[in-house]
Write a protein that holds these residues in place. Structure first.
Motif, PDB file in Angstrom:
ATOM      1  N   ALA A  30       0.848  -1.282   0.033  1.00 21.15           N
ATOM      2  CA  ALA A  30      -0.091   0.169  -0.008  1.00 21.15           C
ATOM      3  C   ALA A  30       0.869   1.270   0.008  1.00 21.15           C
ATOM      4  O   ALA A  30       0.588   2.368  -0.688  1.00 21.15           O
ATOM      5  N   ALA A  31       1.967   1.063   0.755  1.00 21.21           N
ATOM      6  CA  ALA A  31       2.828   2.395   0.727  1.00 21.21           C
ATOM      7  C   ALA A  31       3.321   2.600  -0.404  1.00 21.21           C
ATOM      8  O   ALA A  31       3.484   3.764  -1.055  1.00 21.21           O
ATOM      9  N   ALA A  32       3.851   1.603  -1.188  1.00 22.98           N
ATOM     10  CA  ALA A  32       4.508   1.720  -2.346  1.00 22.98           C
ATOM     11  C   ALA A  32       3.626   2.114  -3.530  1.00 22.98           C
ATOM     12  O   ALA A  32       4.113   2.979  -4.288  1.00 22.98           O
ATOM     13  N   ALA A  33       2.331   1.824  -3.364  1.00 24.24           N
ATOM     14  CA  ALA A  33       1.372   2.181  -4.255  1.00 24.24           C
ATOM     15  C   ALA A  33       0.918   3.871  -4.239  1.00 24.24           C
ATOM     16  O   ALA A  33       0.650   4.633  -5.208  1.00 24.24           O
ATOM     17  N   LEU A  34       1.516   4.528  -2.959  1.00 28.45           N
ATOM     18  CA  LEU A  34       1.316   5.889  -2.697  1.00 28.45           C
ATOM     19  C   LEU A  34       2.547   6.465  -2.817  1.00 28.45           C
ATOM     20  O   LEU A  34       2.469   7.713  -2.565  1.00 28.45           O
ATOM     21  N   GLU A  48       5.534   1.858  11.948  1.00 29.60           N
ATOM     22  CA  GLU A  48       5.311   2.138  13.594  1.00 29.60           C
ATOM     23  C   GLU A  48       3.870   2.208  13.980  1.00 29.60           C
ATOM     24  O   GLU A  48       3.293   1.592  14.914  1.00 29.60           O
ATOM     25  N   HIS A  49       3.308   3.354  13.233  1.00 28.68           N
ATOM     26  CA  HIS A  49       1.779   3.331  13.493  1.00 28.68           C
ATOM     27  C   HIS A  49       0.752   2.286  13.204  1.00 28.68           C
ATOM     28  O   HIS A  49       0.098   1.908  13.907  1.00 28.68           O
ATOM     29  N   VAL A  50       1.209   1.810  11.980  1.00 28.39           N
ATOM     30  CA  VAL A  50       0.609   0.290  11.787  1.00 28.39           C
ATOM     31  C   VAL A  50       0.498  -0.747  12.781  1.00 28.39           C
ATOM     32  O   VAL A  50      -0.544  -1.240  13.249  1.00 28.39           O
ATOM     33  N   VAL A  61      -6.872   3.762   9.788  1.00 26.13           N
ATOM     34  CA  VAL A  61      -5.351   3.675   9.841  1.00 26.13           C
ATOM     35  C   VAL A  61      -4.946   4.621   8.551  1.00 26.13           C
ATOM     36  O   VAL A  61      -4.205   5.587   8.704  1.00 26.13           O
ATOM     37  N   PHE A  62      -5.380   4.293   7.623  1.00 24.43           N
ATOM     38  CA  PHE A  62      -4.761   4.982   6.303  1.00 24.43           C
ATOM     39  C   PHE A  62      -5.305   6.461   6.285  1.00 24.43           C
ATOM     40  O   PHE A  62      -4.418   7.448   5.610  1.00 24.43           O
ATOM     41  N   ARG A  63      -6.446   6.802   6.705  1.00 27.05           N
ATOM     42  CA  ARG A  63      -6.891   8.274   6.713  1.00 27.05           C
ATOM     43  C   ARG A  63      -6.048   8.804   7.718  1.00 27.05           C
ATOM     44  O   ARG A  63      -5.606   9.909   7.515  1.00 27.05           O
ATOM     45  N   HIS A  64      -5.518   8.520   8.736  1.00 27.41           N
ATOM     46  CA  HIS A  64      -4.414   8.772   9.587  1.00 27.41           C
ATOM     47  C   HIS A  64      -3.170   9.382   8.850  1.00 27.41           C
ATOM     48  O   HIS A  64      -2.560  10.130   9.098  1.00 27.41           O
ATOM     49  N   GLU A  70      -9.033  10.526  -0.562  1.00 20.16           N
ATOM     50  CA  GLU A  70      -8.574   9.898  -1.857  1.00 20.16           C
ATOM     51  C   GLU A  70      -7.247   9.210  -1.673  1.00 20.16           C
ATOM     52  O   GLU A  70      -7.491   7.887  -2.036  1.00 20.16           O
ATOM     53  N   LYS A  71      -6.243   9.840  -1.316  1.00 18.57           N
ATOM     54  CA  LYS A  71      -5.010   9.059  -0.849  1.00 18.57           C
ATOM     55  C   LYS A  71      -5.341   7.816   0.142  1.00 18.57           C
ATOM     56  O   LYS A  71      -4.809   6.528   0.013  1.00 18.57           O
TER      57      LYS A  71
END
Length: 225
Positions: A30-34, A48-50, A61-64, A70-71
């Motif tokens: 997911a991080a790579a896609a962003l 660390e947050h995950v 989690v992804f909103r944070h 959108e991201k």
């Protein structure tokens, strides 16, 4: 225990289903896609947050992490696709003894509900991979209850959907602090942390665990005693 437990609400990944690092692997995709560079300071901060928020609804989690809706939606979709592919490739197994523990709980006359922080599609892919389509009385994901963990919505939805009379008849079990918060906020008298997943005993007790168990296999005896 003298408590009259009629409903048992169980987490999946880390509690009844072995995680084995799948959440982290899917997050990396997911991080790579962003466009987040692997092993960069930003990537490490996000990871660390995950880890800290294991058990929480993944879209939350992804909103944070990404701020913009959108991201967050793009990251969540990439995460779900990566996790689905990992499950499809055979990287999914039950916690040893979990299926037997669920069967024992139901054999005791209790309703069992499986909950998750994943989407319905991912939850179903896990259930299908394990052959668990009928293992529980009900399965729930955050979108079907209102809000995910650490809110009590899934536990309270389980109560309503199973016709359980009181929150004092519920036991909640999970491997994360967020599972413990969900249980305590729902009013459940039994909130059991298990040591087969993300968080250790200190975190589980800090977030409200009434009991800490080596694994879910100890739960039937606990609430039958």
């Amino acid at each position: 225990m003298s408590t009259d437990i009629r409903l048992v609400v169980l987490d999946m990944a880390g509690t009844t289903v072995a995680d084995d690092g799948l959440v982290e692997l899917a997050f990396r995709s997911a991080a790579a896609a962003l466009g987040v560079e692997a092993d960069s300071p930003e990537h490490r901060r996000m990871l660390e947050h995950v880890h800290a928020t294991m058990g929480e609804s993944k879209i939350s989690v992804f909103r944070h992490l990404f701020g913009e809706e959108e991201k967050a939606q793009r990251a969540n979709l990439a995460f779900e696709e990566a996790y689905h592919d990992l499950v499809g490739a055979g990287h999914c197994a039950a916690i040893p003894g979990a299926a037997e523990a669920i069967a024992e709980l139901r054999g005791q006359g209790r309703k069992v509900v499986l909950t998750t922080g994943f989407s319905r599609a991912t939850q179903d892919s896990i259930l299908n991979a394990l052959g668990w389509q009928s293992i529980a009385d009900l399965t729930l994901c955050p979108a079907e209850a209102g809000r995910g963990r650490p809110y009590p919505d899934m536990v309270l939805t389980a109560l309503l959907r199973t016709g359980t009379d009181s929150v004092r008849q519920i036991a909640v079990a999970g491997d994360t602090g967020y599972d413990m918060l969900t249980g305590t906020r729902s009013g459940a008298p039994v909130v059991a942390g298990v040591l087969t997943g993300a968080h250790g005993e200190e975190r589980l007790r800090a977030d409200g665990a009434t009991h800490v168990l080596a694994s879910i296999t100890e739960l039937p005896k606990l609430i039958a005693g």
